[in-house]
Design a protein around this motif. Structure first.
Motif, short mmCIF file in Angstrom:
data_model
loop_
_atom_site.label_atom_id
_atom_site.label_comp_id
_atom_site.label_asym_id
_atom_site.label_seq_id
_atom_site.Cartn_x
_atom_site.Cartn_y
_atom_site.Cartn_z
N PRO A 181 21.00 -54.48 8.98
CA PRO A 181 19.61 -54.74 9.30
C PRO A 181 18.74 -53.37 9.49
CG PRO A 181 21.11 -55.38 10.92
CD PRO A 181 21.99 -55.20 9.92
N ARG A 182 19.52 -52.39 10.06
CA ARG A 182 19.00 -51.12 10.34
C ARG A 182 18.24 -50.68 8.69
NH1 ARG A 182 23.70 -48.49 13.04
NH2 ARG A 182 24.72 -49.84 11.31
N ASN B 131 31.23 -54.99 10.41
CA ASN B 131 30.69 -53.83 10.47
C ASN B 131 31.30 -52.66 9.45
OD1 ASN B 131 29.68 -54.94 12.46
ND2 ASN B 131 29.03 -53.22 13.47
N THR C 90 15.08 -52.38 7.85
CA THR C 90 14.08 -51.72 8.53
C THR C 90 13.30 -50.46 8.17
OG1 THR C 90 15.04 -52.90 10.39
CG2 THR C 90 13.19 -51.46 11.14
N LEU D 18 23.58 -55.96 4.25
CA LEU D 18 24.59 -55.94 5.30
C LEU D 18 24.19 -55.36 6.42
CD1 LEU D 18 27.65 -55.17 3.05
CD2 LEU D 18 27.30 -57.26 4.31
#
Lengths: 329, 315
Positions: B306-307, B231, B310, B304
Motif C-alpha cells: 500500500p505504501r 510481507n 500512496t 502488494l
C-alpha cells in the motif's frame, strides 16, 4: 500477593561466541492497579526487563530467577499457555509505532487481529469494540481509520492505535517501553496522558519504561532507577525526585537542564555508562561516582530495603543528595 | 496512480523502440553478407544479386530500411524467413506454444520449490538451512545443458519415464514431453527464488512488527502466514517477474538439448544461419516480453504494498 513479583532476574544474551550479561539480578514487586516507572540510560537493561516479562527475549537468551504473575511462574510458561498469558494478561506498547505495526496491513486488521485470533470473537464484534476503543484514545472517526494503512497516520495517532490495541485484550498489566520517546514533543504529553488515564480508570497495572525521571514521577506511583543491569534505587516517585538516595539517581536528576535558570555548562555525570557485562568487582557506578570509597571499589553493595523503598549504595546513609545541584555531600 | 502507470507504459514503449533500433542495426554490423547467404555461397550473376538486394531492400539507406522494417513489424509483418521461405510470423507462431508451455511449467515449479525450500531454510537454522543453501549453490552452478544431459540419460533413456526429445502432439503429450526440460530449467532457476525467499522471510521475521505480533500471543503459524510471508511476498514477486523474463529468453539451451521447436531454438538457428528477418523478429519479441514484464511487476508491487500506491498517487 503482588500482581507481579520479580526475584533475582538474570539475563544473558549470546554475542558472537561469548555470553553477555544484560540483567544482573532484578527484584521488583508490582501490585494490581499500581504503576511503576523504570528509569535508566540506554543499555541499562530497562527494556530487557520488560521483554523478559513479556517473554520476548531472543531465543538464545539465558534467563534465571523468577517472574511470578498472579502466582504463576511466567518463565515456565510454554506454547499455548504462554500465548494465553500474552494474549489475555499483559499487553506491550513499544517505542516507535511506525515500525511496530505491519506496514502492508490495515489499521483495522491490526486492531482486530488479537480479538479474532486469540479470543475467537467475530470480526464484526471485534470491529465494533475497537472503534469504541479508538474513540476512547482520542481517534473519533474509527470506521474510516480501520481502512487506512499505518503510513497514512502520524506517529502520535499510530501510538494511540497501539494503545487501543493493547486495551482491546483487557490486560491486567501494561508494559510501555518508552511509548512517547519517538514522537513529536507536542504529541508526547497527549499520549502519556491517555496511558495514565486509561490505566487508572481500568485499574490496569503499568510498567512505564523511560529515561525521563520527571516524566516518570508525573505518571507513576513508584520509580525504580536502573544502572548496568541492576536496580540501584526504588522509591515513591515524588520522594525519589525530591530526595534521591543513590548518587546515580541524583546525577540523573542534576543532568536534566533547568529551564528557569541559565548555567555556564550543563551538568553531566562524568564518564560513560557501564554496560552490565563490563562490570567487575565493586559497585557498578563506583568509577563515575564522586563519593566512591575504597569499599565501593572493592565489593558490590546489595539492594538494601528501607522504609518506602530500597537503595543499592554503601554510602546512602552518609550522603544527603540534592537533586537540583546534582549531588552535594 | 494513473499518471504513474502512463509514464511506466511510455518508458516501456521507448525501451522497445530503442531496443528495436539496436537489434536492427547490430545484425547489419555483424560480419557476413546476407546476399552471399541467400545465394548459399554459389557464384551468382550481378543481376541476381541486384534482384535479391531489391527484394530485401538491402540497397536502401539504413534509416529508411529501419523505418520500413519497424512499420511492417508494427503491422505484424516481419518479412519472410530466408532459410525456410515462410513468413516469419508463421514460424514464430509455430514455435510459441512450446516456449509458453515450457515457461509456465517451469515458473510453477520454480516458485513452488523455491518458496518452499527458501521458507524452510529461513526458519530451520542449522543443518537443514546449511543443506538447502549448499543445494542452492550447487544447483545454481550447474549449467542447464549438463542437467539436461543428466535428466535425459537417467529419466528418459535409463528409466524410460519420459520421452527423449521432441515437443509432443496433443496437450497432455506436450506436457509429458516438457517435464524434463522444465525440471532442467528449474534446477538452474529455483535458487534465485529460494535465496530471495530465505533472505526476505528471515529479514521480515526479525522486524519489530513481528515482535508486536508475538507480544499479542498470536500463534507462530499465524505470524508466519500473515506477517512474515505476506510481507516477504513483495520482494519474492519482483524476483518471480525477473525470472519469468529471464526464462523466456533462457529456454534456448534446454530447447536445443531436448530438440524442442521453441523460440529459443528458433533464435539460435536463425542467428547461426544468418536468417536475419527471423533473428530480428525473435529478438524484438523477447525485448517486448522483458519490457512488459517490468510494467506488470510494477503493478504487482502496488497491489502488494500500500505504501507504493500512496507514493504513486502523490506523484
Amino acid at each position: 500477593m503482588s500482581l507481579l513479583s520479580i526475584k533475582d532476574l538474570k539475563v544473558s544474551l549470546p554475542v558472537d561466541k561469548e555470553r553477555r550479561v544484560v540483567l544482573r539480578g532484578i527484584d521488583l514487586e508490582l501490585e494490581a492497579g499500581e504503576s511503576v516507572a523504570i528509569v535508566g540510560e540506554s543499555g541499562s537493561g530497562k527494556s530487557m526487563t520488560a521483554r523478559a516479562i513479556a517473554r520476548l527475549l531472543p531465543r538464545r537468551a539465558v534467563v534465571s530467577g523468577s517472574i511470578l504473575f498472579d502466582g504463576r511462574q511466567v518463565l515456565d510458561l510454554k506454547d499455548a499457555a504462554l500465548r494465553r498469558f500474552q494474549a489475555a494478561e499483559m499487553a506491550m506498547i513499544f517505542q516507535d509505532p511506525r515500525v511496530h505495526l505491519n506496514p502492508v496491513r490495515t489499521i483495522g486488521d491490526f486492531l482486530v487481529e488479537g480479538l479474532v485470533n486469540t479470543r475467537g470473537s467475530s470480526k464484526k464484534a471485534a470491529e465494533h469494540k475497537v472503534i469504541e476503543l479508538l474513540d476512547e484514545v482520542g481517534i473519533p472517526d474509527g470506521t474510516r481509520r480501520l481502512r487506512q494503512y499505518p503510513h497514512e497516520l502520524s506517529g502520535g495517532l499510530l501510538q494511540r492505535v497501539m494503545i487501543a490495541a493493547a486495551l482491546a485484550s483487557e490486560p491486567r498489566l501494561l508494559l510501555a517501553d518508552e511509548p512517547s520517546t519517538a514522537l513529536d514533543v507536542s504529541t508526547q504529553s497527549d499520549v502519556m496522558a491517555i496511558i495514565d488515564d486509561l490505566c487508572k480508570s481500568r485499574g490496569m497495572a503499568l510498567m512505564f519504561i523511560t529515561h525521563d525521571l520527571e516524566l516518570a514521577a508525573a505518571i507513576c506511583d513508584r520509580t525504580a532507577v536502573m544502572y548496568a543491569g541492576q536496580i540501584v534505587e526504588v522509591q515513591g516517585s515524588t520522594d525519589l525526585v525530591e530526595h534521591p538516595r543513590h548518587p546515580y539517581s541524583a546525577g540523573l536528576l542534576g543532568a536534566k537542564p533547568n529551564v528557569s535558570r541559565r548555567v555556564q555548562r550543563l551538568n553531566a555525570i562524568p564518564g560513560r555508562p557501564r554496560a552490565a557485562f563490563e562490570v567487575q568487582n565493586g559497585c557498578a557506578f563506583s568509577d563515575r561516582c564522586r563519593f566512591a570509597s575504597e569499599e565501593c571499589i572493592a565489593s558490590e553493595p546489595t539492594l538494601k530495603h528501607e522504609p518506602g523503598g530500597a537503595v543499592r549504595c554503601f554510602r546512602a546513609d552518609d550522603l544527603i543528595l540534592n537533586a537540583t545541584e546534582g549531588a552535594v555531600l | 496512480m494513473g499518471r504513474f502507470l502512463a509514464r511506466r507504459i511510455i518508458i516501456c514503449v521507448l525501451t522497445v523502440a530503442g531496443a528495436s533500433f539496436v537489434i536492427f542495426a547490430s545484425l547489419y554490423l555483424a560480419p557476413g553478407d546476407p546476399i552471399s547467404f541467400l545465394t548459399a555461397g554459389r557464384p551468382s550473376s550481378p543481376e541476381l544479386r541486384a534482384a535479391l538486394a531489391a527484394q530485401y531492400h538491402l540497397d536502401d539507406p539504413f534509416l529508411h530500411r529501419y523505418l520500413q522494417w519497424i512499420t511492417d513489424a508494427f503491422q505484424g509483418n516481419f518479412g519472410e524467413s530466408i532459410a525456410r521461405r515462410r513468413p516469419v510470423l508463421d514460424l514464430i507462431f509455430a514455435n510459441l506454444p512450446t516456449t509458453i508451455l515450457l515457461v509456465i511449467m517451469t515458473l510453477i515449479l520454480v516458485v513452488v520449490v523455491g518458496v518452499l525450500f527458501g521458507g524452510i531454510a529461513a526458519f530451520r537454522r542449522g543443518p537443514i538451512d546449511d543443506g538447502i543453501m549448499a543445494a542452492m549453490t550447487v544447483s545454481l552452478a550447474t549449467p542447464a545443458f549438463v542437467s539436461s544431459i543428466f535428466l535425459i540419460s537417467v529419466f528418459a533413456v535409463g528409466l524410460g519415464w519420459f520421452p527423449v526429445f521432441g515437443p509432443g502432439t496433443d496437450i497432455g503429450d506436450r506436457i509429458h514431453h516438457l517435464v524434463l526440460p522444465a525440471v532442467a530449467l528449474t534446477i538452474a532457476w529455483w535458487p534465485v527464488i529460494g535465496e530471495t525467499a530465505r533472505a526476505s522471510m528471515r529479514e521480515e521475521h526479525e522486524r519489530e512488527h513481528v515482535e508486536t505480533a508475538r507480544s499479542r500471543g498470536l500463534t507462530p503459524q499465524h505470524i508466519v502466514r500473515r506477517h512474515v510471508f505476506r510481507n516477504a511476498a513483495i520482494p519474492i514477486s519482483t524476483v518471480i517477474g525477473l525470472s519469468f523474463a529471464g526464462l523466456v529468453a533462457g529456454t534456448a539451451i534446454v530447447e536445443s538439448a531436448f530438440q524442442l521447436n521453441g523460440l529459443g531454438s528458433l533464435l539460435i538457428t536463425s542467428v547461426t544461419g544468418r536468417d536475419f528477418p527471423v533473428a530480428q523478429a525473435v529478438a524484438l519479441l523477447l525485448v517486448t516480453v522483458f519490457a512488459v514484464t517490468n510494467v506488470v511487476v510494477d503493478l504487482l508491487y502496488a497491489a502488494l504494498d500500500p505504501r507504493v500506491q500512496t507514493s504513486w498517487s502523490r506523484k
